[in-house]
Design a protein around this motif. Structure first.
Motif: not given
Length: 320
Positions: A7-10, A17-18, A43-46
């Motif tokens: 998730l962090c890398e995306a 999107r990824r 989740l909140s970071k995203f």
């Protein structure tokens, strides 16, 4: 289980999107998602990075499951503090809705620098983009943007340096051309090194307004004329600036970090680390006080370890 690393890398690649696909996979797993503080943090970071209000509201809905008490663990405080911070950022530019979440983040982690900075920006109505890009768009790494902003705002550093009374005396000397970004750079060094001596040497045809800003920040500002013949690869300029800034520090410092106006060194407590290395590897040559530390070398024809002028640390007598 939420794939935090992927998730962090995306997010770092700028691929929301990824990143959202990883979140959805986690939400749709048969056993159901575990909304623990760590998962809520990501989740909140995203939600903040991707400006995804659905995920922001989902994170908000599950923050009620976690109450922080005075004796709760550091992990819980950090997880929920970061979650509150990210939710607050996801509400921007709505200041009224963002501020309460930033306040909650600071209740959980009182010294959370990003929350301190973002709250100060909102309360004072500052230009966030200018603060984050104070040293130019290319220089600041994301990890250092809040430290840079703190230096410009004037907040105290998280890793304060000892006062100038420490022994040996250690200072920073900067040399090179000055432009509109240079005062921001010097505010960074002043913030990072505290009361230790800070000197800059630049050309005497520098904009007077910039010189005035430098004088308000630095202990010493040295102005010298630009040589008529700059020399091969600006060698005459480099030597002239170095000689002048070293001379200005004689009697003021024992150890000195000399670097340039076109780079920024962000590592906290850098002077103490360099001084420790300098003490750890003494030299037997009686003509010198110690080694010269040059962290950047490169290869030239017939010279495999050519010392760069980017940065040098050592005793001022040896450097002269």
């Amino acid at each position: 289980m939420l794939n935090h690393l992927a998730l962090c890398e995306a997010l770092e690649r700028g691929d929301p999107r990824r990143a959202r696909e990883y979140i959805v996979e986690w939400l749709e797993q048969p056993e159901g998602p575990n909304f623990a503080p760590l998962q809520l943090t990501f989740l909140s970071k995203f939600a903040w990075y991707a400006r995804d209000w659905q995920m922001r509201d989902l994170a908000i809905a599950h923050t009620a499951d976690w109450k922080i008490g005075p004796h709760d663990s550091i992990d819980l405080r950090e997880g929920m503090g970061l979650t509150y911070f990210h939710i607050g950022m996801a509400f921007l530019p709505d200041t009224e809705r963002a501020l309460p979440w930033l306040d909650r983040a600071l209740e959980a982690i009182p010294d959370l620098l990003p929350a301190l900075i973002e709250r100060d920006i909102l309360v004072r109505g500052l230009d966030r983009e200018s603060l984050m890009n104070a040293l130019g768009e290319e220089l600041p790494q994301r990890a250092w943007q809040y430290e840079i902003a703190a230096a410009q705002i004037g907040l105290p550093p998280r890793f304060p340096s000892p006062p100038r009374s420490d022994a040996p005396r250690i200072g920073v000397a900067i040399r090179g051309k000055s432009d509109a970004r240079t005062p921001a750079l010097m505010r960074w060094y002043r913030w990072a090194i505290g009361e230790r001596p800070l000197t800059i040497c630049t050309w005497d045809d520098t904009d007077p307004a910039i010189v005035a800003e430098l004088r308000a920040i630095c202990d010493v500002v040295v102005l010298i004329p630009d040589p008529a013949d700059p020399g091969f690869q600006n060698r005459a300029r480099q030597i002239g600036l170095a000689q002048a800034v070293l001379a200005a520090n004689v009697g003021r410092c024992d150890l000195l970090l000399m670097t340039r106006t076109d780079i920024a060194l962000f590592r906290p407590r850098l002077l103490d680390a360099l001084a420790n290395v300098w003490r750890q590897f003494p030299i037997a040559d009686p003509r010198l006080h110690g080694r010269l530390i040059v962290p950047d070398v490169y290869t030239r024809r017939y010279m495999t370890d050519h010392p760069s002028d980017m940065a040098m640390f050592g005793h001022i007598d040896d450097m002269q």
